[in-house]
Design a protein around this motif. Structure first.
Motif, PDB file in Angstrom:
ATOM      1  N   ALA A   1      -0.016 -10.197  -2.797  1.00  0.00           N
ATOM      2  CA  ALA A   1       0.178  -9.161  -1.778  1.00  0.00           C
ATOM      3  C   ALA A   1       1.015  -9.717  -0.625  1.00  0.00           C
ATOM      4  N   ALA A   2       0.762 -10.960  -0.223  1.00  0.00           N
ATOM      5  CA  ALA A   2       1.509 -11.549   0.898  1.00  0.00           C
ATOM      6  C   ALA A   2       2.980 -11.733   0.530  1.00  0.00           C
ATOM      7  N   GLU A   3       3.253 -12.127  -0.701  1.00  0.00           N
ATOM      8  CA  GLU A   3       4.645 -12.297  -1.134  1.00  0.00           C
ATOM      9  C   GLU A   3       5.359 -10.949  -1.217  1.00  0.00           C
ATOM     10  N   ARG A   4       4.653  -9.951  -1.698  1.00  0.00           N
ATOM     11  CA  ARG A   4       5.258  -8.609  -1.771  1.00  0.00           C
ATOM     12  C   ARG A   4       5.592  -8.102  -0.376  1.00  0.00           C
ATOM     13  N   ARG A   5       4.674  -8.372   0.534  1.00  0.00           N
ATOM     14  CA  ARG A   5       4.915  -7.952   1.920  1.00  0.00           C
ATOM     15  C   ARG A   5       6.178  -8.621   2.465  1.00  0.00           C
ATOM     16  N   ALA A   6       6.349  -9.905   2.151  1.00  0.00           N
ATOM     17  CA  ALA A   6       7.540 -10.624   2.628  1.00  0.00           C
ATOM     18  C   ALA A   6       8.811 -10.022   2.036  1.00  0.00           C
ATOM     19  N   VAL A   7       8.773  -9.660   0.769  1.00  0.00           N
ATOM     20  CA  VAL A   7       9.947  -9.034   0.150  1.00  0.00           C
ATOM     21  C   VAL A   7      10.257  -7.710   0.840  1.00  0.00           C
ATOM     22  N   LEU A   8       9.221  -6.924   1.092  1.00  0.00           N
ATOM     23  CA  LEU A   8       9.439  -5.617   1.730  1.00  0.00           C
ATOM     24  C   LEU A   8      10.050  -5.800   3.124  1.00  0.00           C
ATOM     25  N   HIS A   9       9.554  -6.796   3.867  1.00  0.00           N
ATOM     26  CA  HIS A   9      10.103  -7.046   5.194  1.00  0.00           C
ATOM     27  C   HIS A   9      11.557  -7.519   5.128  1.00  0.00           C
ATOM     28  N   ALA A  10      11.906  -8.175   4.041  1.00  0.00           N
ATOM     29  CA  ALA A  10      13.258  -8.729   3.930  1.00  0.00           C
ATOM     30  C   ALA A  10      14.283  -7.696   3.476  1.00  0.00           C
ATOM     31  N   LEU A  11      13.830  -6.564   2.948  1.00  0.00           N
ATOM     32  CA  LEU A  11      14.770  -5.600   2.354  1.00  0.00           C
ATOM     33  C   LEU A  11      15.930  -5.215   3.270  1.00  0.00           C
ATOM     34  N   PRO A  12      15.678  -4.888   4.542  1.00  0.00           N
ATOM     35  CA  PRO A  12      16.823  -4.485   5.374  1.00  0.00           C
ATOM     36  C   PRO A  12      17.853  -5.590   5.539  1.00  0.00           C
ATOM     37  N   HIS A  13      17.429  -6.837   5.363  1.00  0.00           N
ATOM     38  CA  HIS A  13      18.356  -7.970   5.513  1.00  0.00           C
ATOM     39  C   HIS A  13      19.083  -8.289   4.220  1.00  0.00           C
ATOM     40  N   LEU A  14      18.500  -7.873   3.096  1.00  0.00           N
ATOM     41  CA  LEU A  14      19.022  -8.317   1.799  1.00  0.00           C
ATOM     42  C   LEU A  14      19.762  -7.231   1.031  1.00  0.00           C
ATOM     43  N   VAL A  15      19.374  -6.006   1.223  1.00  0.00           N
ATOM     44  CA  VAL A  15      19.868  -4.932   0.366  1.00  0.00           C
ATOM     45  C   VAL A  15      20.489  -3.844   1.240  1.00  0.00           C
ATOM     46  N   THR A  16      21.734  -3.521   0.963  1.00  0.00           N
ATOM     47  CA  THR A  16      22.383  -2.533   1.821  1.00  0.00           C
ATOM     48  C   THR A  16      22.189  -1.094   1.322  1.00  0.00           C
ATOM     49  N   GLY A  17      22.195  -0.892   0.032  1.00  0.00           N
ATOM     50  CA  GLY A  17      22.041   0.468  -0.498  1.00  0.00           C
ATOM     51  C   GLY A  17      20.596   0.792  -0.833  1.00  0.00           C
ATOM     52  N   PRO A  18      20.385   1.915  -1.540  1.00  0.00           N
ATOM     53  CA  PRO A  18      19.017   2.341  -1.869  1.00  0.00           C
ATOM     54  C   PRO A  18      18.432   1.689  -3.134  1.00  0.00           C
ATOM     55  N   ALA A  19      19.104   0.653  -3.675  1.00  0.00           N
ATOM     56  CA  ALA A  19      18.694   0.117  -4.975  1.00  0.00           C
ATOM     57  C   ALA A  19      17.272  -0.436  -4.987  1.00  0.00           C
ATOM     58  N   ALA A  20      16.775  -0.870  -3.835  1.00  0.00           N
ATOM     59  CA  ALA A  20      15.438  -1.477  -3.807  1.00  0.00           C
ATOM     60  C   ALA A  20      14.336  -0.463  -3.517  1.00  0.00           C
ATOM     61  N   LEU A  21      14.680   0.822  -3.504  1.00  0.00           N
ATOM     62  CA  LEU A  21      13.661   1.843  -3.226  1.00  0.00           C
ATOM     63  C   LEU A  21      12.454   1.799  -4.173  1.00  0.00           C
ATOM     64  N   PRO A  22      12.665   1.464  -5.456  1.00  0.00           N
ATOM     65  CA  PRO A  22      11.476   1.396  -6.332  1.00  0.00           C
ATOM     66  C   PRO A  22      10.407   0.425  -5.818  1.00  0.00           C
ATOM     67  N   LEU A  23      10.812  -0.624  -5.111  1.00  0.00           N
ATOM     68  CA  LEU A  23       9.810  -1.550  -4.569  1.00  0.00           C
ATOM     69  C   LEU A  23       9.016  -0.875  -3.454  1.00  0.00           C
ATOM     70  N   VAL A  24       9.724  -0.150  -2.601  1.00  0.00           N
ATOM     71  CA  VAL A  24       9.063   0.579  -1.514  1.00  0.00           C
ATOM     72  C   VAL A  24       8.104   1.612  -2.098  1.00  0.00           C
ATOM     73  N   GLU A  25       8.576   2.323  -3.112  1.00  0.00           N
ATOM     74  CA  GLU A  25       7.732   3.365  -3.712  1.00  0.00           C
ATOM     75  C   GLU A  25       6.510   2.760  -4.391  1.00  0.00           C
ATOM     76  N   ASP A  26       6.697   1.600  -5.004  1.00  0.00           N
ATOM     77  CA  ASP A  26       5.555   0.912  -5.603  1.00  0.00           C
ATOM     78  C   ASP A  26       4.522   0.576  -4.532  1.00  0.00           C
ATOM     79  N   ALA A  27       4.986   0.020  -3.434  1.00  0.00           N
ATOM     80  CA  ALA A  27       4.059  -0.369  -2.360  1.00  0.00           C
ATOM     81  C   ALA A  27       3.345   0.855  -1.794  1.00  0.00           C
ATOM     82  N   LEU A  28       4.054   1.973  -1.714  1.00  0.00           N
ATOM     83  CA  LEU A  28       3.435   3.187  -1.168  1.00  0.00           C
ATOM     84  C   LEU A  28       2.419   3.790  -2.133  1.00  0.00           C
TER      85      LEU A  28
END
Ligand code: ZN
Lengths: 286, 253
Positions: free
Chosen positions: B121-148
């Motif tokens: 859970a802590a690692e997933r949280r770190a990935v979610l926090h990093a998304l705005p820095h790492l991914v410019t388009g909507p490609a990582a949305l499935p991770l956000v949706e998974d977390a939600l």
């Protein structure tokens, strides 16, 4: 009385159990990965289980003020199923996680060649990852199983003082102790050990390196057995410090060998509703 | 009512300044300078012990030097570092260290998804926090949706950050806001709340319906609900009583 249950399968238990455990003094648990009662048929199913032991279950435990760690492994029963054994290749990805404090439960079920292979491979994984190992002893043919287990431990890269041999009883404790291992006793309602026998074993062998657990799971079992052993010890005249050594300091020392044990319980998180564990907050008064 | 998405998106209250603040949110706090990754690194250096600092330098070098593997490749060294960050540097710095490691490694979409999927859970949280820095388009949305979809409030809180504010579609975003109300995640955590809630009549309807449901059950309406409703521009409800928001503490605040 502070209690550390070093072997309990909380995935199979309810929030009522967590509540009762906290009330009884349980502040920390270790949940070993094991058989779910229903055979799995693929590594993917193990991975979902590992995820749950690394995410959801510690979250659930924290809501009740209990620190939750886990041990991960391919269990001996499913080591015999070639559909499951490839999970051994994935395990290294999970053994590096913060909440993993040992490799386990490993050991023997029916003492097959596949179980030999899985046990040896996982003792090596424990050594490679700086983790101790939780080794289950078989229910059937227990003494022979213990001896074969100890032989494999001696041949392994993992020193016996980093091995906890579990589900011991009067017939197996002596050899496990002489081998230099940590000694685990599962106290069950009907089978394995009971409170009075546990007191007698402690009187005879002393409290050093002894861990008492409920091994509560999806079967007939009692998550408060650790507390009941504590009460039986007090009744038998053992002092507070002695009880604390067996029910708290020994498990802390053993799993502390991982360097990953964190006993500050995170503050219970937000209130949960919806499809969750604190479903429905209480109504307001009047 | 003011809100501070950039501040409250931080996983720890006691390491202010050690978590970077995405530019998007920070613009809403006048006068604050968005600390760059380099600043984050400098602050970590100042906070960490010598051993931890040496470990971090080594780990960052490994991350920067790695070749992005196929998703099923062997576990690379920097991923081991990512996993052990908390026990090497102290759990209070784990999020910041993991963000630096992700930034240094620059994993591709497949690797990022795998790191999330195989993470605690802590690692997933770190990935979610990093998304705005790492991914410019909507490609990582499935991770956000998974977390939600989870009921782990740490993940829900991390999912409603600036990346979700930027990319999550209206339907899923409204449900994310509602989920925060249901699970007690403070709406302060929702990045871009005021902008996205403004004039959202469908969100207003959902909030009003939820308030009715609570009232009918004799249960209090969360204070946060009134706040979000106010942001939509819809007149306040006359329902009573209202309950203080169950402010999440620690990790998801
Ligand atoms: Zn077990």
């Amino acid at each position: 009385m502070r209690i550390f249950d070093p072997h309990i399968h909380m995935t199979s238990r309810t929030t009522d159990d967590y509540e009762a455990m906290y009330a009884a003094g349980v502040r920390a648990v270790v949940e070993p990965s094991f058989w779910l009662g229903q055979p799995r048929t693929s590594p993917a199913s193990f991975i979902d289980y590992f995820d749950s032991l690394l995410g959801w279950e510690p979250f659930r435990a924290a809501q009740y003020g209990i620190a939750h760690h886990c041990t991960l492994a391919l269990n001996p029963k499913e080591a015999n199923d070639p559909r499951c054994s490839p999970v051994l290749d994935v395990l290294p990805r999970y053994l590096v996680k913060d909440n993993v404090v040992a490799v386990g439960e490993i050991g023997y079920d029916s003492m097959t060649p596949a179980e030999d292979t899985a046990l040896a491979a996982q003792l090596q994984l424990a050594a490679d990852h700086g983790l101790p190992a939780l080794v289950h002893t078989p229910h059937r043919d227990k003494l022979a199983g213990l001896r074969r287990t100890l032989d494999l431990v001696r041949e392994s890269a993992l020193p016996p003082e980093r091995v906890l041999i579990d589900h011991l009883n009067e017939t197996t404790v002596r050899e496990a102790k002489d081998a230099g291992c940590w000694l685990g006793f599962s106290v069950y309602p009907d089978t394995k050990m009971d409170e009075e026998r546990m007191v007698a074993v402690l009187e005879q062998y002393g409290p050093e390196k002894v861990l008492v657990n409920s091994a509560a799971d999806w079967g007939r079992s009692d998550p408060l057995k650790t507390r009941k052993v504590g009460d039986a010890l007090v009744k038998a005249g053992f002092g507070e410090d002695y009880v604390d050594q067996v029910l708290w300091r020994n498990p802390v020392a053993f799993y502390g060998l991982s360097g990953r044990l964190t006993l500050d319980v995170p503050q219970p998180d937000a209130t949960h509703e919806g499809n969750s564990i604190l479903r429905g907050t209480p109504k307001t008064e009047a | 009512m003011t809100h501070h998405p950039t501040h409250s998106a931080h996983p720890h209250g006691n390491d202010a300044g050690l978590t970077t603040t995405p530019v998007r949110g920070r613009a809403e706090s006048p006068g604050a300078v968005p600390p760059a990754i380099a600043t984050l690194h400098a602050r970590l250096d100042a906070a960490l012990s010598g051993d931890a600092r040496a470990w971090l330098d080594q780990a960052l070098a490994e991350a920067a030097g790695h070749q992005d593997e196929a998703p099923e490749g062997p576990l690379s060294l920097w991923e081991v570092r990512f996993a052990e960050a908390g026990r090497r540097c102290g759990p209070e710095y784990a999020d910041a260290v993991r963000l630096l490691l992700l930034q240094a490694a620059g994993p591709g979409p497949a690797t990022l998804s795998r790191i999330y999927a195989q993470g605690t859970a802590a690692e997933r949280r770190a990935v979610l926090h990093a998304l705005p820095h790492l991914v410019t388009g909507p490609a990582a949305l499935p991770l956000v949706e998974d977390a939600l979809r989870t009921n782990d409030t740490r993940l829900v809180a991390a999912a409603v950050g600036p990346y979700a504010a930027e990319h999550l579609d209206a339907h899923n975003w409204r449900h994310a806001v509602l989920k925060c109300l249901f699970t007690g995640v403070s709406v302060d955590t929702v990045a871009g709340l005021a902008e996205r809630a403004r004039a959202d009549t469908e969100l207003a309807r959902m909030l009003a319906d939820y308030a009715n449901e609570r009232t009918a059950a004799g249960r209090p309406v969360p204070e946060d609900l009134h706040r979000v409703l106010c942001l939509t521009g819809r007149p306040a409800l006359s329902t009573t009583p209202s309950a203080p928001s169950t402010a999440p503490t620690g990790e998801e605040s």
